[in-house]
Scaffold this active site. Sequence first.
Site: not given
Ligand code: PEP
Length: 901
Positions: A464, A841
């Site tokens: 986080h 992403c």
């Molecule tokens: C991922 O899991 O790569 C993602 C972009 O989502 P998060 O980091 O919010 O789980």
Amino acid sequence: MTRPAPGFSLEDMDMPVDHIRLHEAGELDPARWGARGARLATLARLGVPVPRGMLLSTALVTRITDIGADRVFAGQIAGRIAALGDDVLLSLRSSPPKPEWGGPEALLNIGVTDARLPAITQRVGRKGALELYFRLIEGYGTMVEGLDPEDFENLVADQMKVWSVGSEGELPAEARAALADEAKALYADETGHPFPQEPADQLCAAVDAMARNWNSVSARLLRQSHGAEEDAGLALIMQRMALGVGQGACGAGVVHMVDERSGLPSVTGRWLPQAQGYDALMGLRTPHLITTDARKAARQTAPSLEEQAPEALAELREHYTTVANGLGDAHGFEFTVEEGQLWVLDAILSPRSARATVRIATDLARSGAISREEALLRVEPRTLIEHLHPQIDPAAPRDVFGAGLPASPGAATGRIVFTPENAVQVQAQGDAAILVRVETSPEDIRGMHSASAVLTVRGGMTSHAAVIARGLGLPCVVGASDLRLDLRAKAIVTQDGRTFTEGALITVDGTRGEVVAGAPAMIPPELDGAFETLMSWADQVRTMGVRANADTPQDARTARSFAVDGIGLCRTEHMFFHEDRITVMRKMILADTTEARQAALAQLLPMQRDDFVELFGIMRGLPVTIRLLDPPLHEFLPHSREEMMELAEEMDLSVREVTERSNGLSEFNPMLGKRGVRLGVTMPEIYEMQARAIFEAAAIVNTQNLEQVVPEIMIPLVSANREVEVVKARVDDIAGQVMAEREVSLTYRLGIMVETPRAALRAGDLAKSCAFFSFGTNDLTQMTYGLSRDDAGRFMRDYVNQGVFAEDPFHSLDIEGVGELLLLAARRGRRTQKELMLGLCGEHGGDPGSIHFCKLAGFDYVSCSPFRAPIARLAAAQASLMTRHPALRSQDTTSEDPDST
Ligand code: PEP
Ligand code: MG
């Protein structure tokens, strides 16, 4: 400017293999003539005053190694040297094909003998001639006979004592005469024979010694460790000496024409009168400065080069541009001045900081010395960090007391705070706060907004703290597991027992992953014209889109300022942590009837709609991908008793009831529990509210703006096609309702995050219901390795240091494993649907190596935190250039066909 230089040629000698005259060579192959040899030939061709000389090819030197220089030159060399005149001396320099392969040191002043001393004295004066003689015996004795250089240094030190001369003083001619005699005696004593009195003998023995040295075991091992092949050869350069000692303005030095930090034009360097080679940099005497301005600024009285030999400096300035164009890069010069006249001994690549690299590359491209493509390839994308974030001055001393993962680049100094509330307070008082936590959670976001940097003792590159800090452009170090937080005493305790209490000044270096005591000197960021130019060239070249991960209007504005092509990931959960919403959100989560949940959602709807109106407005028609709610609901619930009490009062429940309902939502393994699409399937009202907010916002913006929004709605954590069908049916239904209610027509795309291994494997099936896939490589890496992204920081440094993993797979995409899943999913998805849009992403979207992979895999875009967008834009441009020119490819990942097995 060309200057007629006395010839030195072995041309008419009958030699078995190749040699060439420096001034007639033109373009040479460094593999055959060595890097320096090839460079000197180019300099000569460009009209730079390089002393005349000959190059002996690697093949010739190999032959010399086999049969000896004497036999190769077949006795012809003595006559050639004699023809040059008694006052002409020679130098012998090594020229390995690559500079990093090492090579023996140069031997200067070859040709001084007792018999030639009068002629040399006439040219440079007695004192100078004797100094040259001493230096030859010292250099020759050391290189050819392996004598100890310290013995010669001691002779000089003794003479300085005898004549009471300090380190800045000069020995008189008598002392120089004594030194030459003592050096000869030392040589004879140590070797058992007198110092050779034939210039040709000196030259041949030096050539043999250099060839021998190149073939020694230690030299071989050293160069092989730098990538040299076992039989790599050495070329040699024999040149007429430019004498830096003698009458009038004589000396030697090194000059650079661009500033090392900024890359802007600036003349810097050192020179030393009555000196040779690198004397000016050896600390023998205090060197003089090059320009008079620099001398005055340094309050030096010793005359500058500009004062002592103005024409030589003017000429050096003139040659800078010619050489930069000719060699295709900024070079300084190693030079000698002989009686006011300039001789260039070599061109040296100008040292440069990351920032200067951009300036130099764009200046070279503008002047036509290199192409724009070449300029783009010269800048390492990661180094753009220096333009974007403050950095600790590399020259500043640093007292490092902790280390972790470099989660978000840049450096910031501030006072330690241990709670988000204190971060807000410290910032309100106008001070900078460093938020120190075991790890952060969504509740800390407000505090993170107020902090200047974040430090956590737990967590990995996609934890986080890391993800949020990167999004905010805050320096961040995570997983600093060698630090202990004593929250009672409000102190950080280091492994060696030092403590840093609340309020203490520290600096977080998120580029290196270090925590530093105090406030070291910083270099501010700077987005100068050169940076903007490079970015605009990158955008012209790249074919892959670069979007931003942006959750708030502020993020979106930052993203736009970095010229992204859209938003690739809006994590909607971050919108619910605002003070004015979290209570409504909690009411919705803890509602025990559908009606109560609907009522809370009805309150959230206008808030979400406003968020999206603002986001669409800022992005002005660029694509915006909105991810429906992803985290487990438990993450939104309060932890402290006070908050529980507040919520109980709001909901008209007892604290026990609130606690019980809250406990009912806790899971053993929430990251693999009821989150993502599983929420969407089992609590459909939430996604329905979000879909409605998105469509209503699009309808509002589309009636106001010319640029029409085409929202992209993304479903997280999918693993089965049926999940998509269920959610899609509801989303399509809501879209229909909104269009009917508002009497508008809306276009939208629905896609999924491919972030579970099953989704990757079933991509062919999933593509039937989707317009796009966006690879969530954070979760996909976590699930492929079975490695918690929040705990990886505890051991990742050890793993990387021990070479178990080449790199942290949460930082740089694991091409072999996770990459194979990506390729496989891309291929299977596009087989079902040719037009399927592919993006990435996860945090890898800002990593140059991973971006390169995405380009090769045929992705349409990558999405990363706004502050990393410039790095991604340059990396995408480089990937385009390299795929356009396959010879430049470093790794061809497309050759593997995971489906073929
Ligand atoms: C991922 O899991 O790569 C993602 C972009 O989502 P998060 O980091 O919010 O789980
Ligand atoms: Mg994810």
